[in-house]
Scaffold this motif. Sequence first.
Motif, mmCIF file in Angstrom:
data_model
loop_
_atom_site.group_PDB
_atom_site.id
_atom_site.type_symbol
_atom_site.label_atom_id
_atom_site.label_comp_id
_atom_site.label_asym_id
_atom_site.label_seq_id
_atom_site.Cartn_x
_atom_site.Cartn_y
_atom_site.Cartn_z
ATOM 1 N N ALA A 97 0.839 -1.204 0.000
ATOM 2 C CA ALA A 97 0.000 0.000 0.000
ATOM 3 C C ALA A 97 0.874 1.255 0.000
ATOM 4 N N GLY A 98 1.937 1.252 0.775
ATOM 5 C CA GLY A 98 2.849 2.402 0.798
ATOM 6 C C GLY A 98 3.532 2.601 -0.540
ATOM 7 N N LEU A 99 3.982 1.530 -1.137
ATOM 8 C CA LEU A 99 4.624 1.631 -2.449
ATOM 9 C C LEU A 99 3.633 2.119 -3.493
ATOM 10 N N GLY A 100 2.411 1.646 -3.440
ATOM 11 C CA GLY A 100 1.375 2.106 -4.367
ATOM 12 C C GLY A 100 1.089 3.579 -4.207
ATOM 13 N N THR A 101 1.090 4.053 -2.972
ATOM 14 C CA THR A 101 0.871 5.478 -2.711
ATOM 15 C C THR A 101 2.003 6.312 -3.296
ATOM 16 N N ILE A 102 3.228 5.872 -3.102
ATOM 17 C CA ILE A 102 4.384 6.603 -3.645
ATOM 18 C C ILE A 102 4.315 6.653 -5.170
ATOM 19 N N VAL A 103 4.008 5.555 -5.803
ATOM 20 C CA VAL A 103 3.889 5.517 -7.267
ATOM 21 C C VAL A 103 2.782 6.451 -7.732
ATOM 22 N N LEU A 104 1.664 6.457 -7.053
ATOM 23 C CA LEU A 104 0.555 7.334 -7.408
ATOM 24 C C LEU A 104 0.943 8.799 -7.285
ATOM 25 N N VAL A 105 1.622 9.167 -6.212
ATOM 26 C CA VAL A 105 2.053 10.554 -6.012
ATOM 27 C C VAL A 105 3.025 10.972 -7.115
ATOM 28 N N VAL A 106 3.982 10.133 -7.428
ATOM 29 C CA VAL A 106 4.941 10.452 -8.497
ATOM 30 C C VAL A 106 4.217 10.599 -9.827
ATOM 31 N N PHE A 107 3.287 9.736 -10.106
ATOM 32 C CA PHE A 107 2.526 9.794 -11.348
ATOM 33 C C PHE A 107 1.729 11.096 -11.441
ATOM 34 N N ILE A 108 1.057 11.476 -10.357
ATOM 35 C CA ILE A 108 0.268 12.714 -10.347
ATOM 36 C C ILE A 108 1.166 13.920 -10.526
ATOM 37 N N ARG A 109 2.326 13.963 -9.876
ATOM 38 C CA ARG A 109 3.256 15.091 -10.021
ATOM 39 C C ARG A 109 3.769 15.208 -11.454
ATOM 40 N N ARG A 110 4.027 14.093 -12.098
ATOM 41 C CA ARG A 110 4.494 14.131 -13.486
ATOM 42 C C ARG A 110 3.414 14.699 -14.410
ATOM 43 N N ILE A 111 2.173 14.330 -14.134
ATOM 44 C CA ILE A 111 1.077 14.858 -14.952
ATOM 45 C C ILE A 111 0.922 16.357 -14.733
ATOM 46 N N LYS A 112 1.029 16.831 -13.501
ATOM 47 C CA LYS A 112 0.881 18.254 -13.185
ATOM 48 C C LYS A 112 2.015 19.076 -13.770
ATOM 49 N N ASN A 113 3.205 18.540 -13.838
ATOM 50 C CA ASN A 113 4.377 19.295 -14.301
ATOM 51 C C ASN A 113 4.473 19.358 -15.818
ATOM 52 N N ARG A 114 3.575 18.824 -16.563
ATOM 53 C CA ARG A 114 3.635 18.862 -18.018
ATOM 54 C C ARG A 114 3.220 20.186 -18.554
#
Length: 75
Positions: A58-75
């Motif tokens: 669950a923690g790893l999934g949360t980290i992956v989700l946060v990184v994914f969302i940040r990459r989308i926002k920074n485009r």
Amino acid sequence: MADRDPDDIKQEIDKARDQLALTVDALAERANPSRIADDVKAGVLEFVKKPVVAVSIAGLGTIVLVVFIRRIKNR
């Protein structure tokens, strides 16, 4: 060599054949790919259901989700 009764020899052969058939059936069951896959699946599910592993996933999934969302926002 002692003389043996043909009926006794036939019974011994039949008994050996039956034992061999049981052994072959047992080996076929143990080597069945779907049974092996089911055993592996059950083992993985048992491992993942442990609290420590579930929290880690669950923690790893949360980290992956946060990184994914940040990459989308920074485009």
